[in-house]
Enzyme design. Structure first.
Site, short mmCIF file in Angstrom:
data_model
loop_
_atom_site.label_atom_id
_atom_site.label_comp_id
_atom_site.label_asym_id
_atom_site.label_seq_id
_atom_site.Cartn_x
_atom_site.Cartn_y
_atom_site.Cartn_z
N THR A 1 0.84 -1.21 0.00
CA THR A 1 0.00 0.00 0.00
C THR A 1 0.87 1.25 0.00
O THR A 1 0.62 2.19 -0.77
CB THR A 1 -0.95 -0.01 1.22
OG1 THR A 1 -1.92 -1.05 1.03
CG2 THR A 1 -1.68 1.31 1.39
N ASN B 1 -5.67 -9.14 -8.30
CA ASN B 1 -5.69 -9.85 -7.03
C ASN B 1 -6.99 -10.62 -6.78
O ASN B 1 -7.03 -11.48 -5.93
CB ASN B 1 -5.45 -8.88 -5.87
CG ASN B 1 -6.44 -7.74 -5.87
OD1 ASN B 1 -6.62 -7.07 -6.89
ND2 ASN B 1 -7.09 -7.50 -4.75
N GLN C 1 0.85 -9.14 -6.64
CA GLN C 1 0.37 -10.51 -6.78
C GLN C 1 1.19 -11.36 -7.74
O GLN C 1 1.03 -12.57 -7.79
CB GLN C 1 -1.10 -10.53 -7.24
CG GLN C 1 -2.08 -10.02 -6.22
CD GLN C 1 -2.24 -10.93 -5.01
OE1 GLN C 1 -1.86 -12.10 -5.02
NE2 GLN C 1 -2.79 -10.38 -3.93
N SER D 1 5.19 -6.44 -2.28
CA SER D 1 4.83 -6.55 -0.87
C SER D 1 5.33 -7.88 -0.33
O SER D 1 5.07 -8.94 -0.91
CB SER D 1 3.31 -6.48 -0.74
OG SER D 1 2.91 -6.93 0.52
N CYS E 1 -8.60 -6.61 1.62
CA CYS E 1 -8.60 -5.18 1.94
C CYS E 1 -9.98 -4.58 1.79
O CYS E 1 -10.24 -3.47 2.24
CB CYS E 1 -7.61 -4.44 1.06
SG CYS E 1 -5.94 -4.94 1.43
#
Lengths: 382, 388
Positions: free
Chosen positions: B71, B150, B179, B199, B327
């Site tokens: 994020t 995602n 992803q 991430s 999320c």
């Protein structure tokens, strides 16, 4: 044997904190936002940590926003409030010249975005003057941001008086309490503050976690957009192990606060006694009474800061020139500059910061080593 | 027994990753910005981590900026480019199927006066490169397109978009590769990508760490200031244990992914065959071709059923999947992504996502298949009774 006296830069993780974190790296690794039971269990762990933080500040859990650290919390407090307040015609920020860079650089950033910023001067002890602050506030002041205790010299600011003045004038007040948390009693119900920054790795918690306390009805414009985490005030999957560790560290720090103060105070005294007994030339920078006990800033006139640091390091003693965040730059500290100390003082300042595991004997040994180096290198004939 | 197939939400950290994190936390606690030996050790570790991550992406270590996660990387890339280059223009191009951390940032910028084109996607969830080109204006400063969706796993034509954007050197190209890393090939430099988000916790690394690849020499307005770490791109004391563990996870994922990804695709297709032969009223969302999808994500929809109900029923069987992106999974609204692909509300609210990781086994997939074969007819039966 190495002696670590740089706890203001960062601290080792407490073994209990590490223990608390490990299950959330392995067995309980889920995403707290997942709706299945596996996610809900993780959500509860985050909630427990939020309660631990809230208890440490005497806040309501809903008033705690977890961030990636103190810098992010400072950025969020300043930019978040400034942008929200701008809509209400308030475009002026007041801070001090001795703040941490996370606040100062954010203020420079806000200046570029069209805000006006007043940088209050500090006196030779590092404190701001209340009458200067009083003159600086106006109807357009959106926020006052003054740190609780200085990270380089340990000077405490008159937080209560600043807060009262801010309340009187209806101005929001943010304090960066990264160094004070775990050392001073922080009670947001009793202290007139609206936003408080705390950081995990300064209180024997893990790096990568911090928090912002935010009072009710404080308008905030989020800085990270995306998911709905942290009540939509900070998007991004929660750093669960980091948050759990931070919660544990906060609980321990608050529970052991008095002992911790006494221990660091003992280190400080032991250090200063050695210096006093040695007869070398030194000055203590900061406030003589209002200081954080774990931060001791000493100048050894005649011995350049970097030379002293390097020699201390060779002797196995880790200390610092100023804030770690700027010490790579070898510039004279902006804090000491703001205190308008003589050049031979600012150019020879060393920060010793005590913490978990340090003993009076270690502090005394470090002081003796500093004395030897000072004698050998600069202060010949003493 | 637990069958965890919600790896697009988060993954179980690899034991080696946990070991690195734990060791570094215990032994190398210095602040990388400190001048003393302990600081130096921490700094060297961050440097090694940067080099390792750069290697897995085939880029220069100078281009790797560590952040607190995907994020933050997405926020930093998009806002950073928008603010830095606003004098060039205030137009951004993205798609209707981006992750919330791209989509919401773009909406925010819209409120601040930027013009944003949200490109539509086809029934498989894919944006057309020619649509990107058509949307370009003299004001466009950034195109942001995710690599792998995602929710449905569809691979976007980022290579084609990157290559067409070569003709527009002033337009920056950001790719959210959260992803895709470790699952399908990713070559930012060869593909003309200027900014790329990763991430850690999506590829068996730690939560709280991500990285943003920034093409060398590219200036960005930083999202976090104060301290000047990460070459000024991202201030704040570096999360040294997290960064070291992130690098370990990146190396492991790059290596394991090559062997494991083809297996994941095979298991996905086998699962699908079984389900399709035995279940009625099932839709498959997204592309399923070998090249067109990420091997680890399967999105199914059961019109007439509620995804939450399916998720909880599977949970009772020890199988963990998700309704949509974690999320946004709390929102009651049907998935924005599925709606953009043309699904009706009824179809979209009945969707579940099954997502595998690099530690998923064939028996996990079989257990999930069996559980679905038990659960779905039961739920459909209940709905029929209630509906009649």
């Amino acid at each position: 044997m190495a002696i670590y006296l740089d706890h203001a830069a960062t601290t080792p993780v407490h073994p209990e904190v590490r223990e608390a974190m490990l299950p959330y790296l392995d067995q309980y690794f889920g995403n707290p936002s997942s709706i299945h039971r596996y996610g809900r269990e993780i959500r509860q762990a985050v909630d427990r940590a939020r309660d631990q933080l809230a208890r440490g500040l005497n806040a309501d859990p809903s008033q705690i926003i977890f961030t990636s650290g103190g810098t992010e919390a400072d950025n969020l407090a300043l930019i978040g409030v400034a942008l929200a307040q701008k809509e209400r015609g308030r475009d002026h920020i007041i801070t001090s010249a001795a703040e941490h860079h996370a606040v100062l650089d954010t203020c420079h950033y806000l200046e570029r975005m069209g805000f006006r910023v007043t940088y209050l001067p500090v006196d030779a002890t590092g404190q701001i003057q209340l009458d200067v602050l009083r003159e600086a506030v106006s109807d357009r002041t959106a926020l006052i941001s003054i740190m609780y205790g200085n990270n380089e010299v340990g000077t405490l600011q008159p937080i209560r008086a600043i807060g009262e003045l801010a309340r009187e004038r209806g101005i929001l007040f943010h304090t960066d309490a990264v160094q004070a948390f775990g050392m001073e009693q922080l009670d947001v119900k009793e202290l007139p503050v609206d936003l408080v920054t705390v950081s995990s790795h300064k209180i024997n918690g893990p790096k990568g976690a911090g928090a912002l306390y935010i009072g009710r009805e404080v308008p905030l414009f989020p800085q990270m957009h995306g998911g709905q985490q942290e009540r939509r005030r900070r998007a991004g999957t929660e750093n669960v192990p980091g948050i759990v560790g931070f919660g544990k560290a906060a609980e321990l720090a608050v529970a052991n606060r008095k002992e911790h103060r006494e221990q660091t105070m003992a280190c400080r005294h032991a250090f200063l006694e050695e210096l006093e007994a040695s007869g070398i030339r030194y000055t203590v920078n900061g406030h003589p009474e209002h200081f954080l006990p774990h931060i001791l800033n000493v100048s050894f006139p005649g011995v350049e800061t970097e030379v002293m640091l390097m020699n201390m390091d060779l002797e196995g003693i880790a200390c610092a020139s100023g804030s770690a965040c700027t010490s790579g730059t070898l510039e004279v500290s902006h804090v000491l500059k703001a205190m308008q100390l003589p050049e031979d003082v600012t150019r020879s300042a060393i920060r010793f910061s005590f913490g978990l595991g340090n003993t009076g004997e270690q502090a005394a040994e470090a002081a003796r080593t500093a004395v030897q180096i000072a004698r050998r290198l600069g202060q010949k004939g003493i | 027994m637990m069958v965890y197939l919600d790896n697009s939400a988060t993954t179980r950290p690899d034991p080696e990753v946990i070991r690195v994190l734990s060791d570094v936390m215990e032994n190398i606690y210095g602040n990388p910005s400190s001048l003393h030996g302990l600081g130096g050790k921490a700094e060297r570790l961050v440097k090694q981590a940067r080099e390792a991550v750069a290697k897995t992406l085939g880029v220069s270590p100078k281009g790797i900026v560590f952040t607190s996660g995907g994020t933050e990387s997405n926020n930093a890339a998009i806002k950073g480019a928008a603010f830095q280059y606003q004098n060039r223009g205030r137009h951004l191009i993205t798609t209707e199927v981006e992750h919330a951390s791209v989509y919401e940032v773009c909406r925010q910028l819209q409120e601040l006066g930027w013009k944003v084109t949200f490109l539509p996607v086809d029934v498989q969830g894919r944006v057309r490169p020619e649509d990107v080109e058509k949307a370009l204006t003299s004001e466009t400063v950034l195109v942001s397109v995710m690599h792998v969706n995602n929710e449905v796993g569809t691979v976007q034509p980022v290579q084609a978009i990157g290559s067409l954007l070569q003709a527009y050197p002033k337009v920056l190209f950001h790719v959210d590769a959260v992803q895709s890393f470790g699952k399908i090939p990713l070559r930012p430099k060869e593909w003309g990508i200027d900014l790329l988000s990763l991430s850690g916790h999506k590829f068996h690394g730690p939560k709280g760490v991500g990285c943003l690849y920034i093409r060398e020499g590219l200036q960005l307005m930083p999202l976090l200031v104060g301290g000047g770490q990460e070459e000024g791109y991202r201030s704040g004391t570096q999360n040294v244990p997290g960064i070291a563990a992130f690098a370990k996870a990146a190396l492991l994922a790059a290596e394991k992914g090559k062997q494991h990804a083809p297996r994941l695709y095979q298991w996905k297709m086998e699962m699908l065959q079984k389900l399709q032969s035995k279940l009625s009223g099932m839709m498959v969302n997204g592309d399923l071709s070998r090249e067109g999808c990420a091997p680890h994500i399967l999105s199914l929809a059961f019109p007439g059923l509620k995804s939450e109900v399916i998720v909880h029923a599977l949970e009772e069987e020890g199988v963990f999947v998700s309704s949509k992106s974690a999320c946004s999974s709390k929102g009651e609204k049907p998935s924005r992504v599925l709606k953009a692909m043309g699904l009706s509300d009824e179809e979209a609210v009945g969707a579940i996502r099954i997502s595998m990781g690099l530690d998923t086994t064939q028996s996990d997939v079989e257990a999930c298949t069996d559980a679905l074969l038990r659960v779905i007819p039961q739920l459909q039966q209940v709905m029929k009774v209630h509906g009649s």
